[in-house]
Design a protein around this motif. Structure first.
Motif, PDB file in Angstrom:
ATOM      1  N   ALA A  43       0.818  -1.219   0.000  1.00 57.86           N
ATOM      2  CA  ALA A  43       0.000   0.000   0.000  1.00 57.86           C
ATOM      3  C   ALA A  43       0.852   1.270   0.000  1.00 57.86           C
ATOM      4  O   ALA A  43       0.456   2.277  -0.571  1.00 57.86           O
ATOM      5  CB  ALA A  43      -0.942   0.011   1.204  1.00 57.86           C
ATOM      6  N   SER A  44       2.025   1.221   0.615  1.00 55.86           N
ATOM      7  CA  SER A  44       2.861   2.423   0.667  1.00 55.86           C
ATOM      8  C   SER A  44       3.556   2.716  -0.657  1.00 55.86           C
ATOM      9  O   SER A  44       4.164   3.767  -0.811  1.00 55.86           O
ATOM     10  CB  SER A  44       3.902   2.302   1.779  1.00 55.86           C
ATOM     11  OG  SER A  44       4.773   1.215   1.532  1.00 55.86           O
ATOM     12  N   HIS A  45       3.448   1.813  -1.624  1.00 55.33           N
ATOM     13  CA  HIS A  45       4.077   2.021  -2.930  1.00 55.33           C
ATOM     14  C   HIS A  45       3.070   2.310  -4.035  1.00 55.33           C
ATOM     15  O   HIS A  45       3.453   2.477  -5.184  1.00 55.33           O
ATOM     16  CB  HIS A  45       4.903   0.791  -3.313  1.00 55.33           C
ATOM     17  CG  HIS A  45       5.990   0.500  -2.333  1.00 55.33           C
ATOM     18  ND1 HIS A  45       7.135   1.257  -2.243  1.00 55.33           N
ATOM     19  CD2 HIS A  45       6.095  -0.442  -1.372  1.00 55.33           C
ATOM     20  CE1 HIS A  45       7.894   0.781  -1.287  1.00 55.33           C
ATOM     21  NE2 HIS A  45       7.291  -0.252  -0.741  1.00 55.33           N
ATOM     22  N   ARG A  46       1.808   2.368  -3.707  1.00 56.41           N
ATOM     23  CA  ARG A  46       0.777   2.625  -4.723  1.00 56.41           C
ATOM     24  C   ARG A  46       0.586   4.116  -4.934  1.00 56.41           C
ATOM     25  O   ARG A  46       0.855   4.929  -4.057  1.00 56.41           O
ATOM     26  CB  ARG A  46      -0.547   2.009  -4.280  1.00 56.41           C
ATOM     27  CG  ARG A  46      -0.492   0.516  -4.236  1.00 56.41           C
ATOM     28  CD  ARG A  46      -1.869  -0.064  -4.005  1.00 56.41           C
ATOM     29  NE  ARG A  46      -1.752  -1.495  -3.807  1.00 56.41           N
ATOM     30  CZ  ARG A  46      -2.325  -2.146  -2.828  1.00 56.41           C
ATOM     31  NH1 ARG A  46      -3.096  -1.540  -1.964  1.00 56.41           N
ATOM     32  NH2 ARG A  46      -2.155  -3.444  -2.711  1.00 56.41           N
ATOM     33  N   LYS A  47       0.070   4.464  -6.080  1.00 57.98           N
ATOM     34  CA  LYS A  47      -0.272   5.855  -6.367  1.00 57.98           C
ATOM     35  C   LYS A  47      -1.723   6.068  -5.970  1.00 57.98           C
ATOM     36  O   LYS A  47      -2.590   5.254  -6.273  1.00 57.98           O
ATOM     37  CB  LYS A  47      -0.102   6.163  -7.848  1.00 57.98           C
ATOM     38  CG  LYS A  47       1.330   6.165  -8.302  1.00 57.98           C
ATOM     39  CD  LYS A  47       1.426   6.560  -9.761  1.00 57.98           C
ATOM     40  CE  LYS A  47       2.867   6.550 -10.208  1.00 57.98           C
ATOM     41  NZ  LYS A  47       3.013   7.004 -11.591  1.00 57.98           N
ATOM     42  N   TYR A  48      -1.978   7.156  -5.292  1.00 56.44           N
ATOM     43  CA  TYR A  48      -3.330   7.505  -4.877  1.00 56.44           C
ATOM     44  C   TYR A  48      -3.649   8.883  -5.443  1.00 56.44           C
ATOM     45  O   TYR A  48      -2.784   9.747  -5.521  1.00 56.44           O
ATOM     46  CB  TYR A  48      -3.441   7.538  -3.351  1.00 56.44           C
ATOM     47  CG  TYR A  48      -3.174   6.194  -2.724  1.00 56.44           C
ATOM     48  CD1 TYR A  48      -1.913   5.856  -2.266  1.00 56.44           C
ATOM     49  CD2 TYR A  48      -4.188   5.250  -2.615  1.00 56.44           C
ATOM     50  CE1 TYR A  48      -1.657   4.625  -1.709  1.00 56.44           C
ATOM     51  CE2 TYR A  48      -3.942   4.010  -2.046  1.00 56.44           C
ATOM     52  CZ  TYR A  48      -2.673   3.703  -1.603  1.00 56.44           C
ATOM     53  OH  TYR A  48      -2.430   2.479  -1.046  1.00 56.44           O
ATOM     54  N   GLY A  49      -4.869   9.106  -5.808  1.00 58.61           N
ATOM     55  CA  GLY A  49      -5.280  10.385  -6.377  1.00 58.61           C
ATOM     56  C   GLY A  49      -5.779  11.364  -5.334  1.00 58.61           C
ATOM     57  O   GLY A  49      -6.515  12.289  -5.658  1.00 58.61           O
ATOM     58  N   PHE A  50      -5.399  11.157  -4.083  1.00 59.86           N
ATOM     59  CA  PHE A  50      -5.846  12.002  -2.986  1.00 59.86           C
ATOM     60  C   PHE A  50      -4.799  11.952  -1.882  1.00 59.86           C
ATOM     61  O   PHE A  50      -4.026  10.993  -1.791  1.00 59.86           O
ATOM     62  CB  PHE A  50      -7.208  11.526  -2.459  1.00 59.86           C
ATOM     63  CG  PHE A  50      -7.247  10.046  -2.199  1.00 59.86           C
ATOM     64  CD1 PHE A  50      -6.800   9.532  -0.999  1.00 59.86           C
ATOM     65  CD2 PHE A  50      -7.703   9.174  -3.166  1.00 59.86           C
ATOM     66  CE1 PHE A  50      -6.804   8.168  -0.765  1.00 59.86           C
ATOM     67  CE2 PHE A  50      -7.714   7.807  -2.948  1.00 59.86           C
ATOM     68  CZ  PHE A  50      -7.267   7.300  -1.732  1.00 59.86           C
ATOM     69  N   PRO A  51      -4.749  12.965  -1.023  1.00 61.30           N
ATOM     70  CA  PRO A  51      -3.774  12.953   0.068  1.00 61.30           C
ATOM     71  C   PRO A  51      -4.211  12.032   1.208  1.00 61.30           C
ATOM     72  O   PRO A  51      -5.398  11.865   1.474  1.00 61.30           O
ATOM     73  CB  PRO A  51      -3.734  14.414   0.524  1.00 61.30           C
ATOM     74  CG  PRO A  51      -5.033  14.983   0.112  1.00 61.30           C
ATOM     75  CD  PRO A  51      -5.468  14.236  -1.122  1.00 61.30           C
ATOM     76  N   ILE A  52      -3.218  11.448   1.865  1.00 57.02           N
ATOM     77  CA  ILE A  52      -3.428  10.618   3.048  1.00 57.02           C
ATOM     78  C   ILE A  52      -2.527  11.195   4.127  1.00 57.02           C
ATOM     79  O   ILE A  52      -1.318  11.326   3.933  1.00 57.02           O
ATOM     80  CB  ILE A  52      -3.053   9.152   2.773  1.00 57.02           C
ATOM     81  CG1 ILE A  52      -3.888   8.601   1.623  1.00 57.02           C
ATOM     82  CG2 ILE A  52      -3.247   8.313   4.034  1.00 57.02           C
ATOM     83  CD1 ILE A  52      -3.440   7.240   1.132  1.00 57.02           C
ATOM     84  N   VAL A  53      -3.112  11.561   5.269  1.00 62.28           N
ATOM     85  CA  VAL A  53      -2.358  12.198   6.336  1.00 62.28           C
ATOM     86  C   VAL A  53      -2.487  11.362   7.605  1.00 62.28           C
ATOM     87  O   VAL A  53      -3.589  11.095   8.074  1.00 62.28           O
ATOM     88  CB  VAL A  53      -2.872  13.633   6.604  1.00 62.28           C
ATOM     89  CG1 VAL A  53      -2.108  14.273   7.746  1.00 62.28           C
ATOM     90  CG2 VAL A  53      -2.760  14.467   5.347  1.00 62.28           C
TER      91      VAL A  53
END
Length: 119
Positions: A43-53
């Motif tokens: 999961a830490s290597h995937r691209k996401y289209g939104f911020p995760i904080v």
């Protein structure tokens, strides 16, 4: 829009954001099906289209209190909200970087950061 991750001092034992076989491409057996990390999701290597904080404990407590206040008001305006306003590192300027889709925000492929404190 984005995701806030609550602070917890209890980490789940059956989840890992790392790879099942970290750096498999550098191993002598790059096509191996061996699993070094059986709970790895990458999961830490995937691209996401939104911020995760990831919130710290203080920010988590504040976010929960404000979410409860919103609920207590029946979600009627004015409500508490979160503004994601983080700087993005880019070559050149951020407009060109976004147009070319070559941005690596917050140090990598994922838009993930840690919030140190909140107001």
């Amino acid at each position: 829009a984005g995701i806030l991750v609550e602070y917890s001092d209890r980490l789940p034992v059956t989840f890992s954001p790392g790879d099942p076989f970290p750096q498999v491409e550098l191993s002598t057996t790059p096509h191996s099906k061996y699993t070094w990390n059986p709970f790895g999701t990458a999961a830490s290597h995937r691209k996401y289209g939104f911020p995760i904080v990831a919130l710290n404990q203080e920010s988590t407590e504040l976010a929960v209190r404000r979410a409860q206040a919103n609920e207590g008001k029946g979600f009627i305006y004015p409500l508490y909200g979160v503004k994601f306003d983080y700087k993005m590192q880019a070559t050149g300027n951020s407009i060109r970087c976004l147009q070319n889709k070559r941005c690596l925000p917050v140090g990598g492929y994922s838009v993930f950061t840690e919030l140190s404190s909140s107001n």
